[in-house]
Scaffold this motif. Structure first.
Motif, PDB file in Angstrom:
ATOM      1  N   MET A   1     -20.114   0.636  -4.885  1.00 31.94           N
ATOM      2  CA  MET A   1     -18.847   1.324  -4.688  1.00 31.94           C
ATOM      3  C   MET A   1     -18.710   2.415  -5.744  1.00 31.94           C
ATOM      4  SD  MET A   1     -14.999  -0.250  -4.773  1.00 31.94           S
ATOM      5  CE  MET A   1     -15.520  -1.584  -3.764  1.00 31.94           C
ATOM      6  N   ARG A   2     -18.309   3.602  -5.303  1.00 27.84           N
ATOM      7  CA  ARG A   2     -18.145   4.739  -6.206  1.00 27.84           C
ATOM      8  C   ARG A   2     -16.664   4.906  -6.555  1.00 27.84           C
ATOM      9  NH1 ARG A   2     -20.933   9.777  -5.367  1.00 27.84           N
ATOM     10  NH2 ARG A   2     -18.823  10.479  -5.110  1.00 27.84           N
ATOM     11  N   HIS A   3     -16.353   4.862  -7.820  1.00 28.21           N
ATOM     12  CA  HIS A   3     -14.988   5.150  -8.250  1.00 28.21           C
ATOM     13  C   HIS A   3     -14.944   6.437  -9.072  1.00 28.21           C
ATOM     14  CE1 HIS A   3     -13.893   0.808  -7.438  1.00 28.21           C
ATOM     15  NE2 HIS A   3     -13.037   1.501  -6.753  1.00 28.21           N
ATOM     16  N   MET A  19       3.677   8.754  -5.832  1.00 26.46           N
ATOM     17  CA  MET A  19       3.647   7.762  -6.907  1.00 26.46           C
ATOM     18  C   MET A  19       3.244   6.380  -6.387  1.00 26.46           C
ATOM     19  SD  MET A  19       4.071   9.191  -9.793  1.00 26.46           S
ATOM     20  CE  MET A  19       4.462   7.816 -10.873  1.00 26.46           C
ATOM     21  N   GLU A  20       3.650   6.036  -5.172  1.00 28.48           N
ATOM     22  CA  GLU A  20       3.242   4.749  -4.591  1.00 28.48           C
ATOM     23  C   GLU A  20       1.727   4.725  -4.404  1.00 28.48           C
ATOM     24  OE1 GLU A  20       3.703   0.898  -3.411  1.00 28.48           O
ATOM     25  OE2 GLU A  20       5.369   2.157  -4.071  1.00 28.48           O
ATOM     26  N   ALA A  21       1.166   5.822  -3.888  1.00 25.44           N
ATOM     27  CA  ALA A  21      -0.292   5.903  -3.714  1.00 25.44           C
ATOM     28  C   ALA A  21      -0.997   5.961  -5.071  1.00 25.44           C
ATOM     29  CB  ALA A  21      -0.652   7.121  -2.863  1.00 25.44           C
ATOM     30  N   HIS A  22      -0.441   6.718  -6.015  1.00 23.38           N
ATOM     31  CA  HIS A  22      -0.996   6.803  -7.376  1.00 23.38           C
ATOM     32  C   HIS A  22      -1.087   5.390  -7.966  1.00 23.38           C
ATOM     33  CE1 HIS A  22      -0.676   8.981 -11.544  1.00 23.38           C
ATOM     34  NE2 HIS A  22      -1.523   7.986 -11.587  1.00 23.38           N
ATOM     35  N   HIS A  23      -0.021   4.628  -7.830  1.00 20.97           N
ATOM     36  CA  HIS A  23       0.047   3.265  -8.353  1.00 20.97           C
ATOM     37  C   HIS A  23      -1.063   2.388  -7.747  1.00 20.97           C
ATOM     38  CE1 HIS A  23       1.765  -0.493  -9.766  1.00 20.97           C
ATOM     39  NE2 HIS A  23       1.815  -0.927  -8.529  1.00 20.97           N
ATOM     40  N   LEU A  24      -1.183   2.402  -6.417  1.00 19.20           N
ATOM     41  CA  LEU A  24      -2.168   1.559  -5.745  1.00 19.20           C
ATOM     42  C   LEU A  24      -3.599   1.992  -6.087  1.00 19.20           C
ATOM     43  CD1 LEU A  24      -2.934  -0.685  -3.741  1.00 19.20           C
ATOM     44  CD2 LEU A  24      -2.713   1.006  -1.903  1.00 19.20           C
ATOM     45  N   LEU A  25      -3.885   3.280  -6.004  1.00 18.68           N
ATOM     46  CA  LEU A  25      -5.240   3.754  -6.282  1.00 18.68           C
ATOM     47  C   LEU A  25      -5.648   3.479  -7.731  1.00 18.68           C
ATOM     48  CD1 LEU A  25      -5.188   7.135  -4.328  1.00 18.68           C
ATOM     49  CD2 LEU A  25      -6.403   5.038  -3.687  1.00 18.68           C
ATOM     50  N   SER A  26      -4.733   3.679  -8.661  1.00 18.00           N
ATOM     51  CA  SER A  26      -5.034   3.393 -10.077  1.00 18.00           C
ATOM     52  C   SER A  26      -5.317   1.910 -10.277  1.00 18.00           C
ATOM     53  CB  SER A  26      -3.876   3.833 -10.971  1.00 18.00           C
ATOM     54  OG  SER A  26      -3.761   5.228 -10.955  1.00 18.00           O
ATOM     55  N   LYS A  27      -4.513   1.079  -9.623  1.00 18.57           N
ATOM     56  CA  LYS A  27      -4.692  -0.368  -9.724  1.00 18.57           C
ATOM     57  C   LYS A  27      -6.064  -0.796  -9.192  1.00 18.57           C
ATOM     58  CE  LYS A  27      -1.946  -3.296  -7.419  1.00 18.57           C
ATOM     59  NZ  LYS A  27      -0.724  -3.959  -6.978  1.00 18.57           N
ATOM     60  N   LYS A  28      -6.562  -0.055  -8.209  1.00 16.19           N
ATOM     61  CA  LYS A  28      -7.865  -0.359  -7.616  1.00 16.19           C
ATOM     62  C   LYS A  28      -9.020   0.315  -8.364  1.00 16.19           C
ATOM     63  CE  LYS A  28      -6.369  -2.746  -4.057  1.00 16.19           C
ATOM     64  NZ  LYS A  28      -6.744  -4.140  -3.805  1.00 16.19           N
ATOM     65  N   GLY A  29      -8.705   1.013  -9.459  1.00 18.14           N
ATOM     66  CA  GLY A  29      -9.751   1.562 -10.315  1.00 18.14           C
ATOM     67  C   GLY A  29     -10.126   3.009 -10.063  1.00 18.14           C
ATOM     68  N   ASP A 156      -7.327   3.312   2.156  1.00 16.08           N
ATOM     69  CA  ASP A 156      -8.418   3.167   3.128  1.00 16.08           C
ATOM     70  C   ASP A 156      -9.300   4.407   3.144  1.00 16.08           C
ATOM     71  OD1 ASP A 156      -7.890   0.612   4.026  1.00 16.08           O
ATOM     72  OD2 ASP A 156      -6.977   1.237   5.929  1.00 16.08           O
ATOM     73  N   LEU A 157      -8.666   5.577   3.158  1.00 20.95           N
ATOM     74  CA  LEU A 157      -9.406   6.841   3.156  1.00 20.95           C
ATOM     75  C   LEU A 157     -10.298   6.941   1.917  1.00 20.95           C
ATOM     76  CD1 LEU A 157      -9.957   9.820   4.069  1.00 20.95           C
ATOM     77  CD2 LEU A 157      -7.907  10.439   2.767  1.00 20.95           C
ATOM     78  N   VAL A 158      -9.710   6.704   0.763  1.00 21.68           N
ATOM     79  CA  VAL A 158     -10.445   6.817  -0.503  1.00 21.68           C
ATOM     80  C   VAL A 158     -11.554   5.769  -0.583  1.00 21.68           C
ATOM     81  CG1 VAL A 158     -10.217   6.572  -3.010  1.00 21.68           C
ATOM     82  CG2 VAL A 158      -8.534   7.908  -1.727  1.00 21.68           C
ATOM     83  N   GLU A 159     -11.259   4.547  -0.172  1.00 20.38           N
ATOM     84  CA  GLU A 159     -12.239   3.461  -0.223  1.00 20.38           C
ATOM     85  C   GLU A 159     -13.442   3.773   0.672  1.00 20.38           C
ATOM     86  OE1 GLU A 159     -13.450  -0.483  -1.483  1.00 20.38           O
ATOM     87  OE2 GLU A 159     -12.123   1.043  -2.267  1.00 20.38           O
ATOM     88  N   LYS A 160     -13.172   4.201   1.899  1.00 24.72           N
ATOM     89  CA  LYS A 160     -14.264   4.524   2.826  1.00 24.72           C
ATOM     90  C   LYS A 160     -15.078   5.715   2.307  1.00 24.72           C
ATOM     91  CE  LYS A 160     -13.040   1.995   6.718  1.00 24.72           C
ATOM     92  NZ  LYS A 160     -12.677   0.874   5.913  1.00 24.72           N
ATOM     93  N   LEU A 161     -14.394   6.711   1.798  1.00 27.96           N
ATOM     94  CA  LEU A 161     -15.069   7.894   1.266  1.00 27.96           C
ATOM     95  C   LEU A 161     -15.928   7.538   0.051  1.00 27.96           C
ATOM     96  CD1 LEU A 161     -15.103  10.797   2.203  1.00 27.96           C
ATOM     97  CD2 LEU A 161     -13.268  11.286   0.605  1.00 27.96           C
ATOM     98  N   SER A 162     -15.426   6.646  -0.776  1.00 25.82           N
ATOM     99  CA  SER A 162     -16.152   6.226  -1.987  1.00 25.82           C
ATOM    100  C   SER A 162     -17.407   5.433  -1.659  1.00 25.82           C
ATOM    101  CB  SER A 162     -15.248   5.371  -2.872  1.00 25.82           C
ATOM    102  OG  SER A 162     -14.208   6.131  -3.382  1.00 25.82           O
ATOM    103  N   ASN A 163     -17.416   4.819  -0.485  1.00 27.17           N
ATOM    104  CA  ASN A 163     -18.558   3.993  -0.102  1.00 27.17           C
ATOM    105  C   ASN A 163     -19.609   4.748   0.708  1.00 27.17           C
ATOM    106  OD1 ASN A 163     -18.018   1.415  -1.291  1.00 27.17           O
ATOM    107  ND2 ASN A 163     -16.270   1.289   0.085  1.00 27.17           N
TER     108      ASN A 163
END
Length: 183
Positions: A1-3, A19-29, A156-163
């Protein structure tokens, strides 16, 4: 996985959706920043025709203090004080995208009008590195529930793109997949 992707999430006031997305994405690394594109920060007031208006440089704590002084019960009940509490744990104040000179691999906007403003700014500013940036709009209504749901779509977008092996080449495929998934 690419972060290692550098991500910006942009809404109008840098309060709710970004900010809601910032919070979730930061929490996921993920390396994430968030911004707004509006001329000022606007939050709902006690009446629809009288929003609370602040400069982008106003710290979240000062905004919360102002709202508590105006009507603590109302702003607690409508969720703004909780939202501001979350925001100040992520960063000190809302930031205006048009004052940002950072480079990102991916910029996700939360509204078509914001997408247009981001594109206008990127096209008008002086190009330094000529690095590729993908700008994607995820249309999210500006309320607490939709902001939460939208943050998961962005994740989901970021996770799929990172993989993917090559995010720059695979972004169209990832977006098509997510669009089909949402239908």
């Amino acid at each position: 996985m690419r972060h290692d992707l550098s991500i910006a999430v942009v809404c109008s006031s840098n309060q709710n959706r970004s900010m809601e997305a910032h919070h979730l994405l930061s929490k996921k690394g993920y390396r994430t920043k968030s911004y707004g594109t509006g001329s000022c920060v606007k939050l709902p007031g006690v009446t629809v025709d009288k929003p609370n208006v602040y400069d982008f440089d106003t710290p979240y704590e000062k905004i919360a203090e102002d709202l508590r002084n105006k009507d603590m019960s109302f702003y607690t009940q409508n969720g703004l004080l909780n939202m501001l509490d979350r925001n100040k744990r992520i960063k000190g104040k809302p930031e205006k995208f048009q004052k940002c000179n950072e480079e990102f691999d991916l910029i996700v906007t939360c509204q078509e009008r914001v997408f247009d403003q981001v594109m206008e700014y990127l096209n008008d500013r002086e190009q330094v590195s000529m690095n590729l940036v993908h700008v994607v709009n995820v249309e999210i209504k500006d309320n607490h529930e939709e902001a939460t749901l939208g943050s998961f779509i962005i994740y989901d977008l970021v996770e799929k793109l990172s993989n993917t092996e090559d995010p720059a080449s695979d972004i169209d495929t990832v977006i098509e997949f997510l669009e089909k998934k949402r239908k």
